[in-house]
Scaffold this motif. Structure first.
Motif, PDB file in Angstrom:
ATOM      1  N   ARG A   1       0.830  -1.210   0.000  1.00  0.00           N
ATOM      2  CA  ARG A   1       0.000   0.000   0.000  1.00  0.00           C
ATOM      3  C   ARG A   1       0.866   1.261   0.000  1.00  0.00           C
ATOM      4  O   ARG A   1       0.384   2.342  -0.291  1.00  0.00           O
TER       5      ARG A   1
ATOM      6  N   TYR B   1       2.653   2.489  -7.134  1.00  0.00           N
ATOM      7  CA  TYR B   1       1.487   2.172  -7.953  1.00  0.00           C
ATOM      8  C   TYR B   1       0.212   2.239  -7.135  1.00  0.00           C
ATOM      9  O   TYR B   1      -0.877   2.387  -7.684  1.00  0.00           O
TER      10      TYR B   1
ATOM     11  N   ILE C   1      -8.197  -5.072  -6.771  1.00  0.00           N
ATOM     12  CA  ILE C   1      -7.775  -5.178  -8.162  1.00  0.00           C
ATOM     13  C   ILE C   1      -6.334  -4.720  -8.363  1.00  0.00           C
ATOM     14  O   ILE C   1      -5.579  -5.323  -9.105  1.00  0.00           O
ATOM     15  N   HIS C   2      -5.929  -3.679  -7.629  1.00  0.00           N
ATOM     16  CA  HIS C   2      -4.584  -3.166  -7.860  1.00  0.00           C
ATOM     17  C   HIS C   2      -3.543  -3.738  -6.906  1.00  0.00           C
ATOM     18  O   HIS C   2      -2.395  -3.946  -7.281  1.00  0.00           O
ATOM     19  N   LEU C   3      -3.920  -3.971  -5.654  1.00  0.00           N
ATOM     20  CA  LEU C   3      -2.898  -4.354  -4.674  1.00  0.00           C
ATOM     21  C   LEU C   3      -2.851  -5.853  -4.381  1.00  0.00           C
ATOM     22  O   LEU C   3      -1.772  -6.439  -4.314  1.00  0.00           O
TER      23      LEU C   3
ATOM     24  N   PRO D   1      -3.352  -8.583  -6.104  1.00  0.00           N
ATOM     25  CA  PRO D   1      -2.569  -9.447  -7.009  1.00  0.00           C
ATOM     26  C   PRO D   1      -1.065  -9.368  -6.759  1.00  0.00           C
ATOM     27  O   PRO D   1      -0.335 -10.307  -7.039  1.00  0.00           O
ATOM     28  N   ASN D   2      -0.611  -8.238  -6.194  1.00  0.00           N
ATOM     29  CA  ASN D   2       0.808  -8.111  -5.902  1.00  0.00           C
ATOM     30  C   ASN D   2       1.216  -8.855  -4.638  1.00  0.00           C
ATOM     31  O   ASN D   2       2.387  -8.922  -4.295  1.00  0.00           O
TER      32      ASN D   2
ATOM     33  N   THR E   1       7.915   2.371 -11.312  1.00  0.00           N
ATOM     34  CA  THR E   1       7.314   1.879 -10.077  1.00  0.00           C
ATOM     35  C   THR E   1       5.888   2.369  -9.903  1.00  0.00           C
ATOM     36  O   THR E   1       5.163   1.871  -9.053  1.00  0.00           O
ATOM     37  N   ALA E   2       5.478   3.358 -10.708  1.00  0.00           N
ATOM     38  CA  ALA E   2       4.109   3.839 -10.582  1.00  0.00           C
ATOM     39  C   ALA E   2       3.143   2.991 -11.403  1.00  0.00           C
ATOM     40  O   ALA E   2       1.942   3.081 -11.240  1.00  0.00           O
ATOM     41  N   LEU E   3       3.690   2.159 -12.274  1.00  0.00           N
ATOM     42  CA  LEU E   3       2.842   1.229 -13.019  1.00  0.00           C
ATOM     43  C   LEU E   3       2.734  -0.061 -12.226  1.00  0.00           C
ATOM     44  O   LEU E   3       3.722  -0.523 -11.636  1.00  0.00           O
ATOM     45  N   ASN E   4       1.546  -0.619 -12.192  1.00  0.00           N
ATOM     46  CA  ASN E   4       1.353  -1.842 -11.427  1.00  0.00           C
ATOM     47  C   ASN E   4       2.096  -3.000 -12.088  1.00  0.00           C
ATOM     48  O   ASN E   4       1.896  -3.268 -13.273  1.00  0.00           O
TER      49      ASN E   4
ATOM     50  N   VAL F   1       1.861  -6.204 -11.941  1.00  0.00           N
ATOM     51  CA  VAL F   1       1.191  -7.446 -12.317  1.00  0.00           C
ATOM     52  C   VAL F   1       0.026  -7.241 -13.285  1.00  0.00           C
ATOM     53  O   VAL F   1      -0.704  -8.182 -13.571  1.00  0.00           O
ATOM     54  N   ILE F   2      -0.161  -6.009 -13.757  1.00  0.00           N
ATOM     55  CA  ILE F   2      -1.240  -5.754 -14.710  1.00  0.00           C
ATOM     56  C   ILE F   2      -0.622  -5.260 -16.017  1.00  0.00           C
ATOM     57  O   ILE F   2       0.213  -4.363 -15.997  1.00  0.00           O
TER      58      ILE F   2
ATOM     59  N   ARG G   1      -8.699   0.471 -18.322  1.00  0.00           N
ATOM     60  CA  ARG G   1      -9.529   0.481 -17.121  1.00  0.00           C
ATOM     61  C   ARG G   1      -9.997   1.878 -16.754  1.00  0.00           C
ATOM     62  O   ARG G   1     -11.073   2.050 -16.187  1.00  0.00           O
TER      63      ARG G   1
END
Lengths: 293, 328
Positions: free
Chosen positions: A178, A182, A199-201, A203-204, B101-104, B106-107, B115
């Protein structure tokens, strides 16, 4: 044109990279093969098993290991090998269901608690501490004793004892991710909190969860067999490794060694295989190992 | 017409065990529609905190203590969290300083853009994907279809920044906050990214708030400059005035610290560093580093006052008058 060439080359290169990394760990790969074999045997049990596992044969009771009965027969003359193969269905499915349920609950709540932080996190973690301070096996015993030992309740009991571990694991991962950029990025584009978390966190946070779940499969199976062994798990007419070990154990003094040895071996090999695969996965998913080709 | 963004008297504190850190202290500045404004200052001068405060994304222990942020005539502090979410990304977008690092991780990058269309415009998956590919085209990513399916770690830094720009511009925001968009990129890539920003800003009519410590970048693309020091705005002026007639001693020092190859002038570093923002003294925060400091500077904070056309300065010392004026 040759522009498309790199695209077509990346795939085989990626696959061979994965393959090379798997081969670095032959023990875990072997264990994975064992698990696949056990699962296949369980799925195709009616085809694989030489006899009907529940068909008694009074003429063939207590037969020792032979070509006809590779793992001998029990007091009713039922074929041990067939029973062990059919028992894999119960053992694997209960262990899997228990683990899946525990992972789902632990991941969902762990993610929410970890993202929320503050007093919510504090309360949740003290609850987790309380559950974890209690011996897991005694807790599982208590739950099946209270709810009655149906297959569903056994799965439920095992899963409840495991939830705290996943909750704590995912919560810890969430505390880490968190703060990632990203996460900030997801906030700056106007995502609602639930989308950021799930959805964003989340999966990481998955790699350590997958490792933990694989290791826990073995532990769930062991807990279940142990519950059945003391009579608080799956009930006797059902072919189940713990039940069979318990029945076999009663025959040790009279010398029918095959009755407890083979189900016991089945438990041991399966649990060991899951642990080895879990260890292998840990190395495989460890980002520090990524650079090593 | 009103300004696009009016930041008035904004103050952000961070609570620490030792007391409040005044990261942003009663700052005022505006951004007009379609304008490119540089927010300049050393590390720790409160530039990034300001941008997060505009988006109302200051997290504990940080807190907005006072002031208002009016965007398009609306005071953002009065909006509900739900309404604020519809502003973020859709009306005000942000580009971060470390694109990778601002891009996720795993997506796939394309999905991160499509999205946004689904989130803010409620488009269907197919239309969103088409719009996403158009965006990748717009930021000149070669072979967009293949790149869209890749992950951040498979792309170069410049490519990641292009993706970030595509993401930021996807929903046609009115204001684009670019937080040091070119740090960590090598010079030639950085120049191209800046050109792209300027060009796309002009094309979409979005105003750009460019946060940077690099005056070279400012000279290249900004219309106006707001100079911050230790959490305060010390000078705000059109870019020409900043370079030709800097009024605040700090701005002068900043301009003087740019290495020049075209003139035989030694580059002068600014003495000292940004003072501690933990319980700072009442006077001017530049006082310990300033050559012109007087007793007045130590006692009272100089107010931000107009010094001619569109030029505000917070300093008691009037360089223009003392030196007989520097040609603007």
């Amino acid at each position: 044109m040759t522009i498309a060439a790199p695209a077509t080359q990346t795939k085989p290169a990626g696959r061979s990279l994965v393959w090379r990394r798997i081969r670095r760990n032959p023990l875990s790969f072997g264990a994975l093969c064992v698990i696949v074999l056990i699962i296949l045997a369980a799925i195709f049990a009616p085809i694989v098993a030489p006899y009907d596992p529940d068909m008694p044969d009074a003429m063939a009771a207590f037969e020792s290991v032979s070509w006809k009965h590779p793992m001998g027969t029990d007091m009713y003359g039922r074929d041990q090998l067939s029973r062990i193969i059919f028992a894999a269905r119960v053992d694997l499915s209960v262990a899997f269901a228990a683990t899946a349920l525990a992972v789902a609950i632990g991941a969902i709540f762990g993610a929410m608690v970890g993202y929320a932080g503050g007093w919510i996190d504090n309360v949740a973690m003290r609850l987790v501490d309380a559950v974890m301070a209690f011996p897991a096996f005694v807790l599982a015993m208590g739950i099946t004793a209270a709810l009655g030992n149906s297959t569903t309740n056994v799965a439920l009991a095992i899963s409840i004892t495991q939830v705290p571990a996943y909750l704590r694991l995912i919560r810890g991962e969430m505390l880490r991710v968190r703060e990632m950029e990203y996460a900030d990025a997801a906030r700056t584009v106007g995502n609602p909190p639930w989308r950021i978390v799930f959805i964003h966190l989340l999966p990481n946070c998955l790699p350590p969860l997958i490792v933990q779940a694989t290791l826990a499969m073995g532990f769930a199976l062991l807990t279940m067999a142990a519950l059945s062994f003391i009579g608080l798990g799956i009930k006797p007419p059902q072919a189940e490794w713990g039940v069979m070990t318990a029945e076999g154990a009663a025959q040790i003094v009279t010398g029918e060694w095959w009755l407890f040895l083979f189900p016991g071996l089945a438990i041991m090999i399966t649990v060991l295989a899951f642990n080895l695969v879990g260890d292998g996965l840990r190395d495989f998913l460890d980002p520090r190992m990524r650079g090593i080709r | 017409m009103t300004n696009l963004l009016d930041v008035a008297d904004l103050t952000v504190h961070f609570q620490s065990d030792a007391g409040a850190i005044e990261a942003v202290d009663h700052i005022n500045f505006s951004i007009r529609r379609g304008e490119v404004v540089g927010l300049v200052g050393e590390s720790g001068s409160g530039k990034s905190v300001t941008s997060f405060a505009i988006l109302r994304l200051i997290r504990r222990p940080g807190e907005i203590k006072s002031g208002s942020v009016r965007f398009d005539g609306v005071d953002l502090a009065t909006l509900s969290e739900e309404q604020m979410r519809r502003i973020r990304g859709a009306k005000i977008a942000m580009i971060s300083q470390s694109p990778r690092t601002a891009l996720n991780p795993v997506i796939p990058v394309g999905k991160q853009i499509s999205r946004l269309f689904r989130l803010h415009e409620g488009l269907s998956a197919r239309v969103a994907e088409k719009r996403m590919l158009d965006m990748l085209d717009l930021v000149r990513i070669p072979d967009p279809r293949r790149r869209a399916g890749q992950y951040a770690h498979q792309l170069s830094g410049g490519m990641c920044q292009r993706i970030m720009i595509a993401m930021a511009l996807a929903t046609s925001p009115r204001l684009l906050i670019a937080d040091e968009p070119t740090t960590g990129l090598d010079v030639s890539i950085a120049a191209r990214i800046l050109d792209l920003l300027r060009e796309l800003g002009a094309k979409t009519g979005a105003a750009i708030m460019l946060i940077t410590h690099d005056l070279g970048v400012v000279a290249e693309i900004c219309d106006r400059v707001v100079v911050m020091h230790a959490g305060q705005v010390v000078e705000a002026a059109p870019v020409r005035s900043i370079f030709h007639a800097p009024a605040h001693p700090y701005t002068r020092a900043l301009v003087g610290s740019i290495p020049r190859v075209d003139r035989d002038v030694a580059m002068t570093p600014i003495p000292g560093s940004v003072p501690s923002l933990l319980n700072p003294p009442p006077g001017c925060r530049y006082v310990s580093r300033c050559d012109h400091a007087t007793d007045q500077c130590r006692v009272a904070r100089p107010p931000l006052e107009s010094r001619g056309q569109d030029h505000d300065v917070a300093c008691y010392y009037d360089i223009g008058r003392q030196t007989g004026g520097v040609a603007a």
